[in-house]
Structure formats: structure tokens, C-alpha cells
Design a protein around this motif. Sequence first.
Motif, PDB file in Angstrom:
ATOM      1  N   ASP A 178       0.859  -1.185   0.000  1.00 53.33           N
ATOM      2  CA  ASP A 178       0.000   0.000   0.000  1.00 53.33           C
ATOM      3  C   ASP A 178       0.898   1.238   0.000  1.00 53.33           C
ATOM      4  O   ASP A 178       1.128   1.870   1.034  1.00 53.33           O
ATOM      5  CB  ASP A 178      -0.910  -0.017   1.234  1.00 53.33           C
ATOM      6  N   TRP A 179       1.402   1.607  -1.170  1.00 48.65           N
ATOM      7  CA  TRP A 179       2.400   2.661  -1.285  1.00 48.65           C
ATOM      8  C   TRP A 179       1.864   4.031  -0.891  1.00 48.65           C
ATOM      9  O   TRP A 179       2.597   4.864  -0.363  1.00 48.65           O
ATOM     10  CB  TRP A 179       2.940   2.733  -2.717  1.00 48.65           C
ATOM     11  N   ARG A 180       0.605   4.289  -1.136  1.00 51.63           N
ATOM     12  CA  ARG A 180       0.041   5.623  -0.881  1.00 51.63           C
ATOM     13  C   ARG A 180      -0.620   5.733   0.487  1.00 51.63           C
ATOM     14  O   ARG A 180      -1.159   6.780   0.831  1.00 51.63           O
ATOM     15  CB  ARG A 180      -0.973   5.971  -1.969  1.00 51.63           C
ATOM     16  N   GLY A 181      -0.583   4.662   1.235  1.00 55.07           N
ATOM     17  CA  GLY A 181      -1.221   4.670   2.539  1.00 55.07           C
ATOM     18  C   GLY A 181      -0.283   4.216   3.640  1.00 55.07           C
ATOM     19  O   GLY A 181       0.678   4.895   3.990  1.00 55.07           O
ATOM     20  N   THR A 182      -0.522   3.019   4.147  1.00 54.62           N
ATOM     21  CA  THR A 182       0.226   2.510   5.294  1.00 54.62           C
ATOM     22  C   THR A 182       1.643   2.083   4.957  1.00 54.62           C
ATOM     23  O   THR A 182       2.477   1.951   5.845  1.00 54.62           O
ATOM     24  CB  THR A 182      -0.496   1.298   5.874  1.00 54.62           C
ATOM     25  N   ARG A 183       1.911   1.843   3.667  1.00 54.16           N
ATOM     26  CA  ARG A 183       3.173   1.264   3.195  1.00 54.16           C
ATOM     27  C   ARG A 183       3.406  -0.130   3.776  1.00 54.16           C
ATOM     28  O   ARG A 183       4.519  -0.659   3.734  1.00 54.16           O
ATOM     29  CB  ARG A 183       4.369   2.186   3.474  1.00 54.16           C
ATOM     30  N   SER A 184       2.352  -0.703   4.307  1.00 52.57           N
ATOM     31  CA  SER A 184       2.340  -2.107   4.694  1.00 52.57           C
ATOM     32  C   SER A 184       1.516  -2.844   3.643  1.00 52.57           C
ATOM     33  O   SER A 184       1.416  -2.403   2.500  1.00 52.57           O
ATOM     34  CB  SER A 184       1.751  -2.265   6.103  1.00 52.57           C
ATOM     35  N   LEU A 185       0.929  -3.953   4.018  1.00 47.06           N
ATOM     36  CA  LEU A 185       0.160  -4.768   3.080  1.00 47.06           C
ATOM     37  C   LEU A 185      -1.162  -4.094   2.725  1.00 47.06           C
ATOM     38  O   LEU A 185      -1.877  -3.609   3.613  1.00 47.06           O
ATOM     39  CB  LEU A 185      -0.110  -6.139   3.694  1.00 47.06           C
ATOM     40  N   ARG A 186      -1.472  -4.061   1.444  1.00 44.32           N
ATOM     41  CA  ARG A 186      -2.807  -3.638   1.032  1.00 44.32           C
ATOM     42  C   ARG A 186      -3.825  -4.606   1.618  1.00 44.32           C
ATOM     43  O   ARG A 186      -3.498  -5.761   1.920  1.00 44.32           O
ATOM     44  CB  ARG A 186      -2.916  -3.644  -0.489  1.00 44.32           C
ATOM     45  N   PRO A 187      -5.070  -4.190   1.812  1.00 47.21           N
ATOM     46  CA  PRO A 187      -6.078  -5.115   2.347  1.00 47.21           C
ATOM     47  C   PRO A 187      -6.098  -6.419   1.554  1.00 47.21           C
ATOM     48  O   PRO A 187      -6.241  -6.395   0.324  1.00 47.21           O
ATOM     49  CB  PRO A 187      -7.385  -4.333   2.196  1.00 47.21           C
ATOM     50  N   PRO A 188      -5.919  -7.545   2.217  1.00 45.51           N
ATOM     51  CA  PRO A 188      -5.816  -8.818   1.497  1.00 45.51           C
ATOM     52  C   PRO A 188      -7.002  -9.106   0.586  1.00 45.51           C
ATOM     53  O   PRO A 188      -6.830  -9.668  -0.504  1.00 45.51           O
ATOM     54  CB  PRO A 188      -5.712  -9.854   2.625  1.00 45.51           C
ATOM     55  N   GLU A 189      -8.208  -8.697   1.019  1.00 46.51           N
ATOM     56  CA  GLU A 189      -9.379  -8.969   0.178  1.00 46.51           C
ATOM     57  C   GLU A 189      -9.292  -8.207  -1.141  1.00 46.51           C
ATOM     58  O   GLU A 189      -9.746  -8.694  -2.181  1.00 46.51           O
ATOM     59  CB  GLU A 189     -10.670  -8.620   0.915  1.00 46.51           C
ATOM     60  N   GLN A 190      -8.684  -7.011  -1.130  1.00 46.81           N
ATOM     61  CA  GLN A 190      -8.499  -6.254  -2.363  1.00 46.81           C
ATOM     62  C   GLN A 190      -7.488  -6.946  -3.273  1.00 46.81           C
ATOM     63  O   GLN A 190      -7.675  -7.016  -4.497  1.00 46.81           O
ATOM     64  CB  GLN A 190      -8.041  -4.834  -2.055  1.00 46.81           C
ATOM     65  N   LEU A 191      -6.409  -7.432  -2.693  1.00 53.33           N
ATOM     66  CA  LEU A 191      -5.383  -8.101  -3.484  1.00 53.33           C
ATOM     67  C   LEU A 191      -5.909  -9.380  -4.115  1.00 53.33           C
ATOM     68  O   LEU A 191      -5.663  -9.646  -5.304  1.00 53.33           O
ATOM     69  CB  LEU A 191      -4.172  -8.408  -2.602  1.00 53.33           C
ATOM     70  N   VAL A 192      -6.645 -10.176  -3.336  1.00 59.30           N
ATOM     71  CA  VAL A 192      -7.198 -11.426  -3.870  1.00 59.30           C
ATOM     72  C   VAL A 192      -8.218 -11.122  -4.961  1.00 59.30           C
ATOM     73  O   VAL A 192      -8.241 -11.773  -6.015  1.00 59.30           O
ATOM     74  CB  VAL A 192      -7.816 -12.274  -2.749  1.00 59.30           C
ATOM     75  N   ALA A 193      -9.038 -10.096  -4.751  1.00 66.11           N
ATOM     76  CA  ALA A 193     -10.039  -9.727  -5.760  1.00 66.11           C
ATOM     77  C   ALA A 193      -9.370  -9.266  -7.053  1.00 66.11           C
ATOM     78  O   ALA A 193      -9.818  -9.616  -8.159  1.00 66.11           O
ATOM     79  CB  ALA A 193     -10.953  -8.638  -5.213  1.00 66.11           C
ATOM     80  N   LEU A 194      -8.295  -8.479  -6.928  1.00 61.75           N
ATOM     81  CA  LEU A 194      -7.580  -8.020  -8.118  1.00 61.75           C
ATOM     82  C   LEU A 194      -6.946  -9.185  -8.857  1.00 61.75           C
ATOM     83  O   LEU A 194      -7.025  -9.276 -10.093  1.00 61.75           O
ATOM     84  CB  LEU A 194      -6.509  -7.012  -7.712  1.00 61.75           C
ATOM     85  N   LEU A 195      -6.321 -10.089  -8.133  1.00 63.36           N
ATOM     86  CA  LEU A 195      -5.718 -11.270  -8.743  1.00 63.36           C
ATOM     87  C   LEU A 195      -6.763 -12.097  -9.488  1.00 63.36           C
ATOM     88  O   LEU A 195      -6.558 -12.505 -10.642  1.00 63.36           O
ATOM     89  CB  LEU A 195      -5.041 -12.115  -7.664  1.00 63.36           C
ATOM     90  N   VAL A 196      -7.889 -12.323  -8.849  1.00 63.49           N
ATOM     91  CA  VAL A 196      -8.948 -13.121  -9.480  1.00 63.49           C
ATOM     92  C   VAL A 196      -9.483 -12.416 -10.722  1.00 63.49           C
ATOM     93  O   VAL A 196      -9.746 -13.058 -11.746  1.00 63.49           O
ATOM     94  CB  VAL A 196     -10.069 -13.416  -8.468  1.00 63.49           C
ATOM     95  N   GLN A 197      -9.638 -11.093 -10.659  1.00 61.21           N
ATOM     96  CA  GLN A 197     -10.087 -10.354 -11.838  1.00 61.21           C
ATOM     97  C   GLN A 197      -9.107 -10.519 -12.991  1.00 61.21           C
ATOM     98  O   GLN A 197      -9.503 -10.716 -14.143  1.00 61.21           O
ATOM     99  CB  GLN A 197     -10.256  -8.874 -11.500  1.00 61.21           C
ATOM    100  N   HIS A 198      -7.814 -10.439 -12.683  1.00 60.93           N
ATOM    101  CA  HIS A 198      -6.802 -10.642 -13.721  1.00 60.93           C
ATOM    102  C   HIS A 198      -6.921 -12.041 -14.338  1.00 60.93           C
ATOM    103  O   HIS A 198      -6.827 -12.209 -15.564  1.00 60.93           O
ATOM    104  CB  HIS A 198      -5.403 -10.468 -13.137  1.00 60.93           C
ATOM    105  N   LEU A 199      -7.125 -13.044 -13.495  1.00 59.13           N
ATOM    106  CA  LEU A 199      -7.234 -14.415 -13.998  1.00 59.13           C
ATOM    107  C   LEU A 199      -8.507 -14.598 -14.816  1.00 59.13           C
ATOM    108  O   LEU A 199      -8.505 -15.283 -15.856  1.00 59.13           O
ATOM    109  CB  LEU A 199      -7.196 -15.400 -12.835  1.00 59.13           C
ATOM    110  N   GLN A 200      -9.592 -13.994 -14.366  1.00 56.85           N
ATOM    111  CA  GLN A 200     -10.848 -14.089 -15.115  1.00 56.85           C
ATOM    112  C   GLN A 200     -10.704 -13.433 -16.490  1.00 56.85           C
ATOM    113  O   GLN A 200     -11.180 -13.977 -17.492  1.00 56.85           O
ATOM    114  CB  GLN A 200     -11.978 -13.436 -14.332  1.00 56.85           C
TER     115      GLN A 200
END
Length: 256
Positions: A178-200
Motif C-alpha cells: 500500500d504505497w500511498r497509505g500505510t506502506r504495509s500490506l494492502r487489504p488482502p481482500e483487495q489483493l485477492v479480488a484483483l488477482l482473481v479479476q486478472h485471472l478471469q
Amino acid sequence: MIADWSVLDRELALWRATGLSLPLWWRDDDAVEPTAALDQLSEISADVGIPVHLAVIPAHATEGLAARMDPDAQLIPVVHGWAHANHAPVSEKKAEFRAHRPLNEMVEEAGRGFARLQELFGASLQPMFVPPWNRIDKAVVAKMPALGFRVLSTATPRKTTLAAAGMWEINTHLDPIDWRGTRSLRPPEQLVALLVQHLQDRRKGHADNTEPYGLLTHHLVHDEDIWRFSHEVLLRLMDGPTRVWTMAETLQEDPT
């Protein structure tokens, strides 16, 4: 940090059912010297079974890094700009190789970076150019093949197979930070959703599944949540219908 992976599991099941396979690769940026974080990166790479294309900053790379990587086939050095120096005005996004300075100066630095890392890594260096901040001017890209580069790598799904005549484009797609926010991990549900969208998108033919799907990491700034997610997502993808891509595969192909 607990991710719900069920939606990814369902998507990978559809890939298996349709006989699809995902070409998969891993790029990690900003290496300059051996560190404990680099050791952790290498350990995860070995555990998962996928090598890391390590984008090394030529101006700051040390002999110690070359010595650390010499016996380690898990780490594949590639060229990460020149000095990772921002030349953009404050009103624009950071960039080292955008049109904020003379073209010949940028081309000279790219060539110098290639030569510097060839001195350090020899034949293990792969002819991939990774512009800092994933930004580069098209005029610079057009000069890259003449310098010896065969692949350009930035971020987001590629729009064309070739970045320039004689040069492939192979990007990264999933960045857990999360470069523009916490600089820690982006919310995992967002990352999984983005990955699945890419695969779809790939499964349905809306995106290019011949482009290797890339995880992008930055080992020097990882906290435990980022390490844990990166490890887990690679394990899950490797357990799916995937095959590992490395630069060696593309160097056998003719980019025309």
C-alpha cells in the motif's frame, strides 16, 4: 492478516477444468547489497520453487551483492535503471527515464547501467530493463534494443507484445504494498479480488495469457504481513495450473 482465498481457489478450479495454464514469474526491485531481507527473499523463492528476477540499481550495486548471488540460481539479476534518481518536477509522478531531460543522457545511463551490471554479474545478468517507478518514455524504449536489452518490464497488463522492435514487454501485475497509505500490506481482500479479476480476464480472453503473470515485491521495505502474503499467494498459484517463466525462455524467441 488473514486472507479469504476461496474465490481464488474457485477460479483456479475453472482454469483446470478448461485446460488453461498460467505462465508465472516474480520480480523484486531495488537490490543494491546483501541483506537479511535478501536472504529471506531467496529462502521463500527456494521454498515456493520460483526464481526471483532481481532488479538491481547499477549505480549503487556492490561487489558484495555479486558475491552473494553468484552461487544462487534463485536470484536472477536484471537492470533497474541507473541510480533510481527522480528527475520529474514536484508536480509530476517520480521518474528517472521520462522526458524531463535529454534523450541521449537517458540512453547513455541505461547503457552504462547494463555495462556496470555485466561487470558485476557476468553471464548471469539477463537483458531486461526495469525503469524505476515503472515509468519510461517511448523514445527511450525505442533505443533499448540497440543497447542489448531484450525485455522491458513495467507494471499492469501489457497492451502490446513488443515494447519496441526487437524488444518484448513483460510486466508485473500484482503489488502487495500500500504505497500511498500505510506502506504495509494492502487489504488482502483487495489483493485477492484483483488477482482473481486478472485471472478471469485471461480465462475469458479479455487479457493476454501469453504474457507471464508477475508478482512485484520490494524486499527492502517488507514487513511480516507483506512477506506472509507474498509467500502464500505464490504457494497457491504454484499449486494451481501454472508454469514458471524465466528470461531464459523468452531469449530463445524472436521478438519480431
